[in-house]
Design an enzyme around this catalytic site. Structure first.
Site, PDB file in Angstrom:
ATOM      1  N   ASP A   1      -1.479  -7.955 -25.754  1.00  9.33           N
ATOM      2  CA  ASP A   1      -1.571  -8.639 -27.040  1.00  9.33           C
ATOM      3  C   ASP A   1      -1.409  -7.584 -28.126  1.00  9.33           C
ATOM      4  OD1 ASP A   1      -2.066 -10.567 -28.975  1.00  9.33           O
ATOM      5  OD2 ASP A   1      -3.730 -11.453 -27.849  1.00  9.33           O
TER       6      ASP A   1
ATOM      7  N   HIS B   1       3.985  -7.713 -35.421  1.00 10.53           N
ATOM      8  CA  HIS B   1       2.676  -8.245 -35.025  1.00 10.53           C
ATOM      9  C   HIS B   1       2.458  -8.232 -33.519  1.00 10.53           C
ATOM     10  CE1 HIS B   1       1.404  -9.970 -38.994  1.00 10.53           C
ATOM     11  NE2 HIS B   1       2.680  -9.710 -39.217  1.00 10.53           N
TER      12      HIS B   1
END
Ligand code: ADP
Ligand code: G6P
Length: 730
Positions: free
Chosen positions: A372, A165
């Site tokens: 991110d 992730h």
């Protein structure tokens, strides 16, 4: 069949709340996304429920039962495991490294690494316990990078997917880690490894190539006799749930209330875990800059920043919180008035309706992380804008930027640039807002979290089907050993053995792959057996074979059969008298490549020139070989007597028609009644296998396609096989 979800954190976490211990929803993008998958009903979720240290045994049992009702399987961690595995290694090493924040990476973390391994083992045990044959296991995120491999050891046939992730950083950054190979091997235990973007997937493949010597390929890596697929599966959100909330009457009323309290100002929103990757200080500085540059905006901007506390025991997070607080104080102190301040900072988690109301009220959403993996907040804002208005300002360093091209993109390190983008967003005409937002909404709702999970799990199913999992299954080695023992009864035995990759492992330089004493002894002993002839059939040049095996009573065949020394008494003879005039032109081409390709060199043989590139940067090697092949195609049109051959990290241009098959068929004809055992590892050995009669015992070393009857894993197994033969009494 069930899907077993595995993540560090369960979707609920234990918290102490005024003396009571309560379960609260877990924070962050992973819990949000997997929550929708778990809601399907055919899943179990293995993970850590938070700190249970203060619970009594009875309370803990009650907790476990509650979790069980929700199909959640707890892995309880001790406080010291949490400190070392979670705070120490996961969040003190892997998290900052994968987000390129190298000054925050703690490399003195050997004890944390040990705990990380141990906790990953515990997760693998817990998963193995609840997995039934046919189930698929889907492991998530950097805290559990070793679980795929550890589970594979426990359940070799399990279907294992892994999804990261967070970003997989450039291999140049990843290789800083002292534990880098173990981590890559850990992931390679999966059948399918997923990332948010193609760039992360390429970084991973590149790291595997650089660290483990695996050929870099587009979507599959060969490891341990298995095919490991990998690719980009950008995660989505439950878009229709956000749309539904945005249309909810109560939420709309809340939106109106927030707008009214902002008294006509433009509402700008930031919403993040209070994590140093999220770029909150720079975002605040950009706001300060804008207010400084455009005093007219001071009473027009109402910035709300939700900053949810997270990982507070890690030092860098505590420092970060202080920095953010100070900056907010400074900016509000400078630009506030007795009745209003520009920045409203809230340190807390909010519920879905409150969240929807904030998304609905925000004219501009600032999502400016320094790095991110994806960033779900950006997608949630878009899905919530059911009236097609509002402006998303998005960092180009968020994975989401790859998909959300119509956002106003910013470089979060460029504070002036962010300030300018914010001003532009605040003034964006409604038509432009609509145009951008419609395109964004379409994509976010088409590629939602359901689409993400379905496409990953479908690919996992395909990747773990028995057909795609292995190259042809090796026959049980016990059969091969028996066959080899049987060869013994033949009156005559001929052994045809390749050298590199068969009798010795590959070395970084060809000259370093020297035969060891025990190999020489084995060859001596084999050739001393009555009726036994040993032949080394190699691509090596004649000088190397002569230097290493000149005094060993075996047949030597160099350059894939261009030269032969049939026995220790025989002279070296060439098997061809073809013209070798083409070599000068080819040498010039190869020298030109070497001059531009670090780590490569040319090997000169009589009837061949080899370009070695084992030490070359893998992608550069692929590119240079493509260039070279294109040039050679033209050259070969005029030189039909030349051919190209790709070996293990060597590319050879050689005289056509000379191959190991010539030697194999000559020996087979010369010894029509002999039993034959041939062993080799690469494509050139396939010529040898093809030229032998069907009854010959042919053995391929390693994975990859072959026409050989048998397969062994590596050099060690070949040597064991020869030792079996050597010790079989005649
Ligand atoms: P990360 O996974 O790094 O935290 P993401 O943006 O991908 O970042 O996901 C954050 C998730 O947490 C989103 O679903 C968002 O709605 C939620 N979230 C963030 N801040 C808050 C908050 N203060 N209260 C409630 N939910 C929040
Ligand atoms: C990110 C990570 C997740 C993690 C989440 C919250 O989304 O990728 O793995 O669960 O942050 O962090 P925490 O450390 O509180 O679980």
């Amino acid at each position: 069949m069930s899907t077993i979800l595995v993540s560090n954190r369960l979707p609920v976490t234990l918290h102490a709340d005024q003396g009571d211990v309560v379960l609260k929803p877990s924070a962050g993008g992973l819990a949000t996304a997997l929550g929708s998958v778990h809601a399907r009903g055919d899943t179990k979720w293995v993970g850590w429920p938070g700190d249970v240290a203060r619970l009594t045994a009875t309370e803990r049992d009650a907790l476990d039962r509650r979790l069980q009702d929700a199909r959640l399987v707890p892995v309880h961690l001790t406080p010291s495991e949490v400190q070392r595995y979670y705070d120490g290694f996961s969040n003190g090493v892997l998290w900052p490294l994968c987000h390129y924040l190298l000054d925050k990476v703690n490399l003195e973390a050997t004890r944390d690494w040990v705990a990380y391994r141990r906790v990953n083992e515990r997760f693998a045990d817990a998963v193995a316990k609840v997995t039934k044959p046919g189930d698929e296991v889907w492991v998530h995120d950097y805290q559990l990078a070793l679980v795929p491999q550890l589970l594979r050891l426990r359940q070799p046939e399990a279907k294992i997917g892994f999804f990261l992730h967070i970003p997989f950083p450039s291999a140049e950054v990843f290789r800083i880690l002292p534990w880098r190979e173990d981590l890559v091997r850990g992931l390679l235990g999966a059948d399918l490894v997923g990332f948010h973007t193609a760039a992360y997937a390429f970084h991973f493949a590149y790291a595997a190539a650089q660290l483990l010597g695996i050929e870099p390929a587009f979507d599959v890596l060969k490891h341990d006799e298995r095919a490991v697929r990998f690719g980009a599966y950008p995660i989505g959100i439950d878009a229709s749930a956000f749309e539904g909330l945005a249309r909810d009457e109560n939420v709309r009323a809340d939106v109106a209330r927030i707008r009214a309290s902002a008294a006509g100002k433009r509402i700008v929103l930031g919403l993040d875990r209070l994590d140093y990757t999220k770029g909150i200080p720079r975002r605040l500085m950009a706001i300060g800059k804008l207010l400084d540059r455009e005093p007219g905006l001071r009473d027009k901007l109402h910035f709300i920043q939700l900053a949810m506390p997270t990982r507070e025991k890690v030092d860098s997070y505590a420092d970060y919180r202080r920095t953010v607080n100070e900056l907010v104080g400074r900016i509000n102190g400078t630009y506030g008035t007795p009745t209003s301040v520009p920045i409203h900072l809230l340190h807390r988690m909010i519920g879905p309706k409150e969240l929807a109301a904030l998304y609905g009220a925000a004219d501009v959403m600032l999502v400016t992380p320094l790095r991110d993996g994806m960033n779900l907040v950006a997608k949630e804002y878009v899905a919530s804008r059911v009236d097609d208005d509002g402006v998303l300002v998005l960092s180009e360093f968020a994975g989401a930027a790859t998909e959300l091209q119509e956002a106003v993109r910013v470089n979060p390190y460029d504070i002036d640039g962010v300030a300018a983008a914010l001003a532009r967003a605040m003034r964006m005409p409604p038509d432009e807002q609509r145009l951008r937002m419609q395109a964004l909404r379409k994509r976010v709702s088409a590629h939602d979290v359901g689409h993400w999970a379905r496409s990953f799990l479908e690919h996992l199913e395909a990747a773990s089907s028995p057909m795609s999992r292995r190259s042809p299954a090796p026959p049980p080695s016990v059969t091969l050993t028996r066959r080899v023992e049987e060869l013994d009864s033949a009156p005559e035995l001929v052994l045809l053995l390749d050298y590199d990759g068969t009798l010795v492992p590959f070395a970084s330089m060809p000259d370093l792959a020297i035969p060891d004493e025990s190999l020489i002894q084995t060859l001596m002993a084999l050739s001393a057996r009555p009726g036994t002839q040993v032949h080394l059939v190699s691509g090596r040049d004649r000088n190397s074979l002569e230097r290493w095996f000149g005094a060993v009573p075996v047949g030597l065949h160099a350059e894939h059969g261009y030269w032969s020394r049939e026995s220790i008494e025989a002279p070296w003879l060439s098997n061809s008298d073809a013209d070798l005039g083409w070599k000068d032109a080819v040498r010039r081409m190869l020298d030109d490549v070497v001059a531009r390709t670090e780590g490569s060199f040319v090997e000169e043989k009589t009837a061949a020139l080899g370009l070695h590139y084992r030490a070359t940067e893998p992608q550069l090697a692929v590119r240079r070989l493509d260039e070279l092949k294109a040039r050679l195609h033209g050259f070969m049109k005029e030189h039909g007597d030349v051919e190209m051959l790709e070996g293990a990290k060597v590319f050879e241009v050689r005289l056509r028609g000379i191959n190991k098959g010539i030697i194999a068929s000559r020996l087979a004809q010369a010894h029509p009644h002999a039993a034959v055992l041939a062993i080799g590892d690469d494509r050139t050995d396939e010529d040898m296998f093809a030229a032998l009669p069907e009854r010959a015992v042919t053995v391929h070393v390693g994975s990859g396609p072959t026409r050989a009857h048998y397969r062994v894993g590596n050099v060690v197994e070949v040597r064991a096989l020869l030792d079996t033969l050597r010790s079989t009494p005649r």
